[in-house]
Enzyme design. Structure first.
Site, PDB file in Angstrom:
ATOM      1  N   CYS A   2       0.239  -1.341   0.448  1.00  0.00           N
ATOM      2  CA  CYS A   2      -0.018   0.321   0.298  1.00  0.00           C
ATOM      3  C   CYS A   2       0.687   0.869   0.089  1.00  0.00           C
ATOM      4  CB  CYS A   2      -0.976  -0.099   1.523  1.00  0.00           C
ATOM      5  SG  CYS A   2      -2.708  -0.663   1.183  1.00  0.00           S
TER       6      CYS A   2
HETATM    7  N1  LIG Z   1      -1.494  -3.508   2.231  1.00  0.00           N
HETATM    8  C1  LIG Z   1      -1.926  -2.463   3.290  1.00  0.00           C
HETATM    9  O1  LIG Z   1      -1.596  -2.042   3.018  1.00  0.00           O
HETATM   10  C2  LIG Z   1      -3.518  -2.670   2.955  1.00  0.00           C
HETATM   11  C3  LIG Z   1      -4.565  -0.814   4.025  1.00  0.00           C
HETATM   12  C4  LIG Z   1      -5.510  -2.667   4.412  1.00  0.00           C
HETATM   13  N2  LIG Z   1      -5.444  -2.959   5.580  1.00  0.00           N
HETATM   14  C5  LIG Z   1      -6.530  -2.790   3.719  1.00  0.00           C
HETATM   15  O2  LIG Z   1      -6.930  -3.740   3.197  1.00  0.00           O
HETATM   16  O3  LIG Z   1      -7.044  -2.263   2.790  1.00  0.00           O
END
Ligand SMILES: NC(=O)CC[C@H](N)C(=O)O
Length: 298
Positions: A2
């Site tokens: 992300c």
């Molecule tokens: N890869 C991440 O950081 C994901 C952020 C969050 N857990 C989501 O699924 O949106």
């Protein structure tokens, strides 16, 4: 993965360049999250006209013209709708509660992706370039912008799982990581009357912060409460109409870099997203410490 980016402009002369700078930052983070992208722009007169409230909607099940007529009828006054891809922006001279009520009456199954004065939240599944091009984001103006590229860990790859989660007035959260006890915290919030739109863990963090702010706490206190309540890995960027804050968990394994000059404060998952900002060569640049709330106000 992300990717997170945020830009808080201090120098008003840079405001016409907000969208251009934010687009570059966002697209640089596309390889950290190819599932979906989202941005929050504070102060663009086209997307969130001054003196009006703007509500960002997803999954309305209707076109812009039909939605505009239905909102106007429910509101008893004119409403404008801008639509590109999955996001529809509804603006009207009304207070937040009145416009939200009218939007919910006009499109009962729609998701509210953001609301407030001067705030537009845009989301789309897929590459951030598609979102940026569709909205002509590079031409956006304003004093603050936040962006996210998502690699889903906790909920479906659809517009409802895209960040930012903008669940309180003028508020936004973007997140890299995952909250391990989000189901427990969600149950507690539901017991307190909080409603959810998705199964996403970030939505739990955003609603937790919104709940704290609604109870009168300031952003720093709300984020310290989040540290003690939510477990897991996180780098968070939380914005408000007049504030911009960064927080990492105790282990701080999710990357983050902050840069600051007299003209702006910026944050990103990786430095390369900041590399084209004007004056970055003279910026103060650092990696945020674990469990320290870094906050700036306008
Ligand atoms: N890869 C991440 O950081 C994901 C952020 C969050 N857990 C989501 O699924 O949106």
């Amino acid at each position: 993965m992300c990717g997170i980016v945020g830009l808080h402009l201090r120098n008003p002369e840079l405001q016409p360049r907000l969208g251009e700078l934010l687009t570059t930052m966002l697209c640089e983070m596309q390889d950290r999250g190819a599932d979906s992208a989202g941005v929050a722009v504070y102060g663009d007169p086209r997307m969130s006209p001054p003196g009006r409230t703007t509500v960002s909607l997803l999954e309305t099940g209707t076109d812009a013209a039909t939605l505009g007529d239905a909102v106007a009828a429910a509101l008893g006054g004119p409403a404008d709708v801008l639509a590109v891809g999955e996001t529809l922006l509804v603006s009207a001279e009304a207070d937040e509660d009145a416009l939200l009520t009218a939007c919910r009456a006009a499109a009962p199954d729609a998701l509210v992706a953001g609301f407030g004065a001067d705030l537009a939240v845009l989301k789309g599944v897929g590459h951030p370039r598609a979102l940026a091009d569709g909205w002509d984001l590079a031409k956006a103006q304003g004093w603050q912008g936040v962006g996210h590229t998502r690699m889903a860990t906790e909920s479906a790859v659809d517009a409802s799982g895209a960040h930012p989660y903008a669940v309180g007035p003028g508020q936004c959260m973007v997140h890299n990581g995952s909250f391990s006890n989000h189901a427990t915290v969600r149950r507690e919030l539901v017991r307190n009357g909080v409603r959810f739109d998705s199964q996403n863990d970030t939505e739990v963090g955003a609603r937790f912060v919104a709940h704290q702010l609604a109870e009168g706490r300031d952003v720093e206190t709300a984020l310290k409460e989040l540290c003690t309540t939510l477990d897991g890995f996180y780098t968070l960027l939380v914005s408000n109409r007049d504030s911009f804050a960064v927080l990492r968990d105790a282990i701080a394994c999710k990357p983050a870099v902050i840069a600051e000059t007299d003209d702006w404060v910026a944050m990103a998952s990786e430095y390369r997203a900041l590399a084209d900002l004007p004056g970055v060569e003279n910026a103060r640049i650092w990696e945020p410490e674990p469990e320290v709330v870094y906050a700036w106000t306008r």
